[in-house]
Design a protein around this motif. Structure first.
Motif, mmCIF file in Angstrom:
data_model
loop_
_atom_site.group_PDB
_atom_site.id
_atom_site.type_symbol
_atom_site.label_atom_id
_atom_site.label_comp_id
_atom_site.label_asym_id
_atom_site.label_seq_id
_atom_site.Cartn_x
_atom_site.Cartn_y
_atom_site.Cartn_z
ATOM 1 N N LEU A 26 47.861 -19.578 22.327
ATOM 2 C CA LEU A 26 49.317 -19.190 22.077
ATOM 3 C C LEU A 26 49.424 -17.624 22.790
ATOM 4 C CD1 LEU A 26 49.377 -19.525 18.047
ATOM 5 C CD2 LEU A 26 50.036 -21.331 19.813
ATOM 6 N N ASP A 27 48.624 -17.214 23.220
ATOM 7 C CA ASP A 27 49.033 -15.724 23.757
ATOM 8 C C ASP A 27 48.464 -15.804 25.234
ATOM 9 O OD1 ASP A 27 47.303 -13.872 21.444
ATOM 10 O OD2 ASP A 27 46.582 -15.301 22.492
ATOM 11 N N PHE A 28 47.713 -16.752 25.792
ATOM 12 C CA PHE A 28 47.119 -16.681 26.975
ATOM 13 C C PHE A 28 47.005 -18.107 27.796
ATOM 14 C CE2 PHE A 28 42.941 -18.596 26.092
ATOM 15 C CZ PHE A 28 43.000 -18.541 24.677
ATOM 16 N N GLN A 29 46.661 -17.988 28.914
ATOM 17 C CA GLN A 29 46.414 -19.269 29.719
ATOM 18 C C GLN A 29 45.305 -19.631 29.880
ATOM 19 O OE1 GLN A 29 48.925 -18.448 33.215
ATOM 20 N NE2 GLN A 29 50.563 -19.204 32.529
ATOM 21 N N ALA A 30 44.809 -20.909 29.578
ATOM 22 C CA ALA A 30 43.503 -21.334 29.295
ATOM 23 C C ALA A 30 43.194 -22.117 30.520
ATOM 24 C CB ALA A 30 43.194 -21.924 27.997
ATOM 25 N N THR A 31 42.587 -21.964 31.505
ATOM 26 C CA THR A 31 42.138 -22.878 32.503
ATOM 27 C C THR A 31 40.962 -23.870 32.015
ATOM 28 O OG1 THR A 31 40.319 -21.283 33.422
ATOM 29 C CG2 THR A 31 42.564 -21.552 34.511
ATOM 30 N N THR A 32 40.410 -23.548 31.032
ATOM 31 C CA THR A 32 39.302 -24.345 30.470
ATOM 32 C C THR A 32 39.365 -24.331 28.918
ATOM 33 O OG1 THR A 32 37.944 -23.802 32.293
ATOM 34 C CG2 THR A 32 36.831 -24.855 30.402
ATOM 35 N N MET A 33 39.235 -25.793 28.368
ATOM 36 C CA MET A 33 39.305 -25.663 27.150
ATOM 37 C C MET A 33 37.927 -26.687 26.650
ATOM 38 S SD MET A 33 43.175 -26.024 25.669
ATOM 39 C CE MET A 33 44.304 -24.794 25.535
ATOM 40 N N PHE A 34 37.529 -26.412 25.425
ATOM 41 C CA PHE A 34 36.364 -27.387 24.978
ATOM 42 C C PHE A 34 37.107 -27.986 23.722
ATOM 43 C CE2 PHE A 34 33.389 -25.737 28.184
ATOM 44 C CZ PHE A 34 33.873 -24.597 28.326
ATOM 45 N N VAL A 81 42.130 -39.683 19.422
ATOM 46 C CA VAL A 81 40.776 -40.502 19.178
ATOM 47 C C VAL A 81 41.266 -41.957 18.902
ATOM 48 C CG1 VAL A 81 39.173 -40.939 17.455
ATOM 49 C CG2 VAL A 81 39.918 -38.570 17.897
ATOM 50 N N THR A 82 41.036 -42.859 19.686
ATOM 51 C CA THR A 82 41.618 -44.115 19.818
ATOM 52 C C THR A 82 40.806 -45.159 19.084
ATOM 53 O OG1 THR A 82 40.251 -44.842 21.894
ATOM 54 C CG2 THR A 82 42.379 -43.665 22.313
ATOM 55 N N SER A 83 41.501 -46.140 18.206
ATOM 56 C CA SER A 83 40.907 -47.066 17.597
ATOM 57 C C SER A 83 39.683 -46.272 16.571
ATOM 58 C CB SER A 83 40.236 -48.265 18.502
ATOM 59 O OG SER A 83 39.727 -49.146 17.592
ATOM 60 N N ALA A 84 40.432 -45.524 15.968
ATOM 61 C CA ALA A 84 39.421 -44.812 14.856
ATOM 62 C C ALA A 84 38.764 -45.555 13.825
ATOM 63 C CB ALA A 84 40.379 -43.673 14.568
ATOM 64 N N HIS A 85 37.514 -45.265 13.889
ATOM 65 C CA HIS A 85 36.770 -45.820 12.627
ATOM 66 C C HIS A 85 36.240 -44.753 11.533
ATOM 67 C CE1 HIS A 85 36.794 -49.708 14.435
ATOM 68 N NE2 HIS A 85 36.836 -49.327 15.611
ATOM 69 N N PRO A 86 35.686 -45.279 10.300
ATOM 70 C CA PRO A 86 35.139 -44.297 9.626
ATOM 71 C C PRO A 86 34.052 -43.501 10.189
ATOM 72 C CG PRO A 86 35.580 -46.346 8.713
ATOM 73 C CD PRO A 86 35.944 -46.618 10.058
ATOM 74 N N GLU A 87 33.564 -43.711 11.325
ATOM 75 C CA GLU A 87 32.408 -42.816 11.574
ATOM 76 C C GLU A 87 32.933 -41.900 12.422
ATOM 77 O OE1 GLU A 87 32.501 -46.314 11.751
ATOM 78 O OE2 GLU A 87 31.934 -46.826 14.019
ATOM 79 N N ASP A 88 34.270 -41.817 12.791
ATOM 80 C CA ASP A 88 34.762 -40.963 13.528
ATOM 81 C C ASP A 88 35.258 -39.784 12.649
ATOM 82 O OD1 ASP A 88 36.276 -43.638 15.579
ATOM 83 O OD2 ASP A 88 34.343 -42.432 15.962
ATOM 84 N N SER A 89 35.075 -40.019 11.463
ATOM 85 C CA SER A 89 35.719 -38.957 10.451
ATOM 86 C C SER A 89 34.758 -37.632 10.765
ATOM 87 C CB SER A 89 35.575 -39.407 9.181
ATOM 88 O OG SER A 89 36.393 -40.683 8.883
ATOM 89 N N SER A 90 35.346 -36.732 10.891
ATOM 90 C CA SER A 90 34.713 -35.443 11.422
ATOM 91 C C SER A 90 35.572 -34.152 11.457
ATOM 92 C CB SER A 90 34.021 -35.611 12.623
ATOM 93 O OG SER A 90 33.048 -34.634 12.915
ATOM 94 N N PHE A 91 34.977 -33.040 11.768
ATOM 95 C CA PHE A 91 35.891 -31.980 11.946
ATOM 96 C C PHE A 91 35.874 -31.634 13.614
ATOM 97 C CE2 PHE A 91 38.155 -28.542 10.178
ATOM 98 C CZ PHE A 91 37.856 -27.376 10.608
ATOM 99 N N TYR A 92 36.948 -31.846 14.002
ATOM 100 C CA TYR A 92 37.127 -31.534 15.552
ATOM 101 C C TYR A 92 37.673 -30.199 15.819
ATOM 102 C CZ TYR A 92 36.411 -36.411 15.868
ATOM 103 O OH TYR A 92 35.632 -37.566 15.762
ATOM 104 N N ILE A 93 36.924 -29.495 16.659
ATOM 105 C CA ILE A 93 37.338 -27.956 16.880
ATOM 106 C C ILE A 93 37.584 -27.704 18.491
ATOM 107 C CG2 ILE A 93 36.509 -25.689 16.819
ATOM 108 C CD1 ILE A 93 34.670 -26.526 14.456
ATOM 109 N N CYS A 94 38.724 -27.114 18.830
ATOM 110 C CA CYS A 94 38.980 -26.789 20.335
ATOM 111 C C CYS A 94 38.397 -25.423 20.385
ATOM 112 C CB CYS A 94 40.239 -27.200 20.903
ATOM 113 S SG CYS A 94 41.359 -26.163 20.184
ATOM 114 N N SER A 95 38.210 -25.066 21.842
ATOM 115 C CA SER A 95 38.072 -23.619 22.072
ATOM 116 C C SER A 95 38.704 -23.502 23.393
ATOM 117 C CB SER A 95 36.656 -23.241 22.200
ATOM 118 O OG SER A 95 35.944 -23.771 23.019
ATOM 119 N N ALA A 96 39.091 -22.036 23.795
ATOM 120 C CA ALA A 96 39.583 -22.019 25.060
ATOM 121 C C ALA A 96 39.283 -20.644 25.680
ATOM 122 C CB ALA A 96 41.296 -21.798 24.819
#
Lengths: 115, 110
Positions: A26-34, A81-96
């Motif tokens: 939101l308040d900076f430019q991120a060349t890399t995100m994870f 997440v393409t063609s999601a299946h129940p095993e893809d259920s999870s908590f997805y976190i990004c960082s920058a």
């Protein structure tokens, strides 16, 4: 400190559908995100490294055709997440990371539930 | 490949007790070390970090950690915990790509 947002915070979808998760600095430019994935009561596992303007680098065992990452600008990365299946259920976190700084700033996470 | 071990999975303390959470890593070269905290319902926040220099690192909220290279350790300490310290604590190692430990859930009872 720097702020990273994620949208949506929660999503429920049917098996076979695709889900897009946005990560914004939101308040900076991120060349890399994870992108990380966190299973219940487990640690964060790095899925991929997203660099602005180039293809993402995926960790071993992560299907790049299933988890599509686009880093179209210095403030936005998306995980689909393409063609999601129940095993893809999870908590997805990004960082920058702002520029060359080593400190990562984490988003609040997205809870994905696939029925 | 780097790995991080946090031996304490659950810790329960009373307020004012002292805290020490263990963290050991496997990589033998130059490392950057981090402790993150995740309060209930909130995102990961950086407590402190070590890149180089003084091996005793002071972070926010009264936390500190000591890098002991010979022991491959980076233990987190706080002399007197508060109820508000109830959270999950993660040790991490890496340069930009981070490898996280499995986390320690701390419960501080009032």
């Amino acid at each position: 400190g720097a702020v990273v947002s994620q949208h949506p915070s929660r999503v429920i979808c049917k098996s076979g559908t695709s889900v897009k998760i946005e990560c914004r600095s939101l308040d900076f430019q991120a060349t890399t995100m994870f992108w990380y994935r966190q299973f219940p009561k487990q640690s964060l596992m790095l899925m991929a490294t997203s660099n602005e303007g180039s293809k993402a680098t995926y960790e071993q065992g992560v299907e790049k055709d299933k988890f599509l990452i686009n880093h179209a600008s210095l403030t936005l990365s998306t995980l689909t997440v393409t063609s999601a299946h129940p095993e893809d259920s999870s908590f997805y976190i990004c960082s920058a990371i702002p520029g060359l700084n080593n400190e990562q700033f984490f988003g609040p996470g997205t809870r994905l539930t696939v029925l | 490949a780097q790995s991080v071990s946090q031996h304490n999975h659950h810790v329960i303390l009373s307020e004012a007790a002292s805290l020490e959470l263990g963290c050991n890593y496997s990589y033998g070269g130059t490392v950057n070390l981090f402790w993150y905290v995740q309060y209930p319902g909130q995102h990961l926040q950086l407590l402190l970090k070590y890149f180089s220099g003084d091996p005793l690192v002071k972070g926010i909220k009264g936390f500190e950690a000591e890098f002991i290279k010979s022991k491959f350790s980076f233990n987190l300490r706080k002399p007197s915990v508060q109820w508000s310290d109830t959270a999950e604590y993660f040790c991490a190692v890496g340069f930009q790509k981070l490898v996280f430990g499995t986390g320690t859930r701390l419960l501080v009872s009032p």
